[in-house]
Design an enzyme around this catalytic site. Structure first.
Site: not given
Length: 235
Positions: A108, A116, A156
């Site tokens: 990430r 998004e 992540r």
């Protein structure tokens, strides 16, 4: 003629210079061998292999981007030692989903949030596809260096990613901010910037003034953080 008497055995103290020198040589060899193994041989396969020392010491990991899944994350296959250790020519980098299972880190990008995409029946934000396509073109199938900062709630690895281009080493988060396809991360609890927060905010402000990317939406802009709060958390 009388036989020559054998030389009596000598007891050598552990503090004898020869013993100390030999011990120092063995210790040094073991230490250098371990350092070589951890730096150039041992792979970090998943987030479970990220030791506290790797994160606390900001250790850099070199590897290959196997897939870009969203506008601000990608799959990273660690290749310690890079080309010098044969990666890409003597040591094969897996390509199939089966081969890559439990062999990559989900990265990430630190300090930023991209629009998004469409998930779970929810609509995509404006510029979500642009951000995804830009990131794919920039890092997919290429070698990058990451600096892990933390592991988030989704397992992540929040990290700084850098990549060599013809004009020098580039910070991927910074380059996304320049395009306007990402904004500075709004969350406070999980925000990770390294030492680059001020720089990132200046880049964001510059893109905003030029109305680049998402900033071209003006007052119609819904930030990724706001979008997630409304569509995924029901706030």
């Amino acid at each position: 003629m009388a036989p020559i008497p054998p030389t009596p055995a000598q007891d050598i103290s552990i503090l004898h210079p020869k013993v100390l020198l030999l011990s120092a040589g063995i210790t040094t060899s073991l230490f250098l061998g371990y350092r070589f193994y951890t730096r150039y041989v041992r792979r970090v396969r998943t987030y479970l292999d990220l030791t506290p020392s790797i994160i606390e010491n900001n250790k850099k990991l070199y590897g290959y981007v196997t897939r870009v899944g969203d506008g601000d994350n990608f799959r990273f296959y660690h290749t310690p030692g890079g080309l010098l250790m044969g990666w890409g020519w003597l040591r094969k980098i897996p390509t199939t989903r089966k081969e890559l299972k439990d062999e990559t880190l989900m990265i990430r990008l630190c300090g930023i949030d991209a629009p998004e995409g469409a998930h779970f029946g929810k609509p995509a934000q404006p510029f979500a596809d642009d951000a995804l396509n830009w990131l794919r073109g920039y890092v997919d199938g290429k070698y990058v260096t990451i600096t892990p900062y933390s592991i988030d709630q989704y397992k992540r690895v929040v990290a700084r990613a850098q990549i060599w281009k013809w004009t020098g080493k580039k910070d991927v988060s910074a380059e996304m901010l320049k395009t306007g396809y990402a904004i500075v991360y709004e969350g406070k609890a999980e925000a990770e910037f390294g030492d680059n927060e001020d720089w990132y905010r200046k880049l964001e402000a510059h893109s905003k003034r030029l109305r680049k990317g998402v900033w071209s939406l003006g007052k119609k802009l819904t930030t990724p953080g706001e979008f997630k709060r409304v569509h995924y958390r029901g706030e």
